[in-house]
Enzyme design. Structure first.
Site, PDB file in Angstrom:
ATOM      1  N   ILE A 204       0.973  -1.081  -0.035  1.00  0.00           N
ATOM      2  CA  ILE A 204      -0.021   0.123  -0.067  1.00  0.00           C
ATOM      3  C   ILE A 204       0.902   1.175  -0.048  1.00  0.00           C
ATOM      4  O   ILE A 204       1.893   1.196   0.500  1.00  0.00           O
ATOM      5  CB  ILE A 204      -0.993   0.044   1.152  1.00  0.00           C
ATOM      6  CG1 ILE A 204      -2.016   1.218   1.198  1.00  0.00           C
ATOM      7  CG2 ILE A 204      -0.223  -0.025   2.444  1.00  0.00           C
ATOM      8  CD1 ILE A 204      -2.896   1.084   2.294  1.00  0.00           C
ATOM      9  N   CYS A 205       0.373   2.284  -0.759  1.00  0.00           N
ATOM     10  CA  CYS A 205       0.714   3.645  -0.549  1.00  0.00           C
ATOM     11  C   CYS A 205       2.104   3.509  -1.247  1.00  0.00           C
ATOM     12  O   CYS A 205       2.226   3.507  -2.611  1.00  0.00           O
ATOM     13  CB  CYS A 205       1.057   4.141   1.015  1.00  0.00           C
ATOM     14  SG  CYS A 205       1.510   5.715   1.325  1.00  0.00           S
ATOM     15  N   ALA A 206       3.431   3.814  -0.776  1.00  0.00           N
ATOM     16  CA  ALA A 206       4.689   3.928  -1.538  1.00  0.00           C
ATOM     17  C   ALA A 206       5.290   2.562  -1.602  1.00  0.00           C
ATOM     18  O   ALA A 206       6.130   2.246  -2.508  1.00  0.00           O
ATOM     19  CB  ALA A 206       5.652   4.916  -0.850  1.00  0.00           C
TER      20      ALA A 206
ATOM     21  N   SER B 279      -2.452  -1.005  -3.117  1.00  0.00           N
ATOM     22  CA  SER B 279      -3.918   0.054  -2.508  1.00  0.00           C
ATOM     23  C   SER B 279      -3.004   1.470  -2.555  1.00  0.00           C
ATOM     24  O   SER B 279      -1.680   1.582  -2.666  1.00  0.00           O
ATOM     25  CB  SER B 279      -4.196  -0.050  -1.444  1.00  0.00           C
ATOM     26  OG  SER B 279      -5.348   0.749  -0.968  1.00  0.00           O
TER      27      SER B 279
ATOM     28  N   TYR C  46       0.241   5.354  -4.114  1.00  0.00           N
ATOM     29  CA  TYR C  46       0.204   6.541  -3.830  1.00  0.00           C
ATOM     30  C   TYR C  46       0.593   7.321  -4.931  1.00  0.00           C
ATOM     31  O   TYR C  46       1.619   6.965  -5.670  1.00  0.00           O
ATOM     32  CB  TYR C  46       1.082   6.980  -2.620  1.00  0.00           C
ATOM     33  CG  TYR C  46       0.855   8.425  -2.224  1.00  0.00           C
ATOM     34  CD1 TYR C  46      -0.073   8.762  -0.947  1.00  0.00           C
ATOM     35  CD2 TYR C  46       1.554   9.302  -2.415  1.00  0.00           C
ATOM     36  CE1 TYR C  46      -0.235   9.654  -0.381  1.00  0.00           C
ATOM     37  CE2 TYR C  46       1.493  10.440  -2.037  1.00  0.00           C
ATOM     38  CZ  TYR C  46       0.253  10.624  -0.794  1.00  0.00           C
ATOM     39  OH  TYR C  46       0.199  11.987  -0.443  1.00  0.00           O
TER      40      TYR C  46
END
Length: 184
Positions: free
Chosen positions: A101-103, A150, A122
């Protein structure tokens, strides 16, 4: 019991890490948190997390899923850690799930694990110019085969509920979600 590995790096995004750990445990999935180094992990906003163990202690074990929280510089530390790459590659060869998720989807992309797959991250963490073999999608959560990605802290709950569904089924996901009193 289904086991999930959540590696914790200094500077990880605490909202993502805690959401992943908490919701998976609510679903009665065994979560093993492993610090890249010994001792507490200071997350990106200063929250201190205490891992269950170290990555060295569990790096050779098998898990149904490996989930990477994002945040910076945490995701960068995951990407630079050869043990993480080896774990991810081994689990993908075995057909286990990998999730980020994210980075942290950049960790998967740098290892070539997103080549030929749809993924999200992200905004700006994954660039098409850097990863031309990855189909980047602007969506909260993407499942492509055994890989789940995500976008960030705001999608952490949806991301983790999707992980629960993959690991324990729709009924278990629904049970956890109902108990959270999430709006329809």
């Amino acid at each position: 019991m289904t086991r999930v590995l959540v590696p914790l790096a200094q500077g990880c995004e605490e909202l993502e890490a805690v959401t992943i750990i908490d919701l998976l445990r609510r679903a009665e999935i065994e979560v093993v948190t492993a610090g890249l180094t010994e001792g507490p992990v200071k997350a990106s906003r200063g929250t201190v997390l205490v891992p269950d163990t170290t990555l060295d202690a569990v790096k050779d074990e098998d898990f149904a899923m490996v989930v990477l929280p994002g945040g910076l510089p945490g995701a960068r530390y995951l990407e630079e850690d050869g043990r993480i790459r080896a774990i991810l590659e081994r689990h993908q060869r075995q057909g286990s799930y990998t999730a980020a998720i994210c980075a942290a989807p950049k960790v998967l992309a740098s290892a070539g694990l997103l080549d030929g797959r749809r993924a999200t991250s992200y905004p700006g963490a994954l660039l098409a110019a850097d990863f031309p073999k990855v189909e980047l999608v602007d969506a909260p959560v993407i499942v492509d085969g055994s890989v789940v990605t995500s976008q960030g802290p705001g999608t952490a709950m949806d991301f983790t509920l999707q992980l629960i569904e993959l690991l324990a089924g729709r009924e278990r996901r629904d049970q956890v979600e109902r108990a959270l009193v999430r709006p329809a």
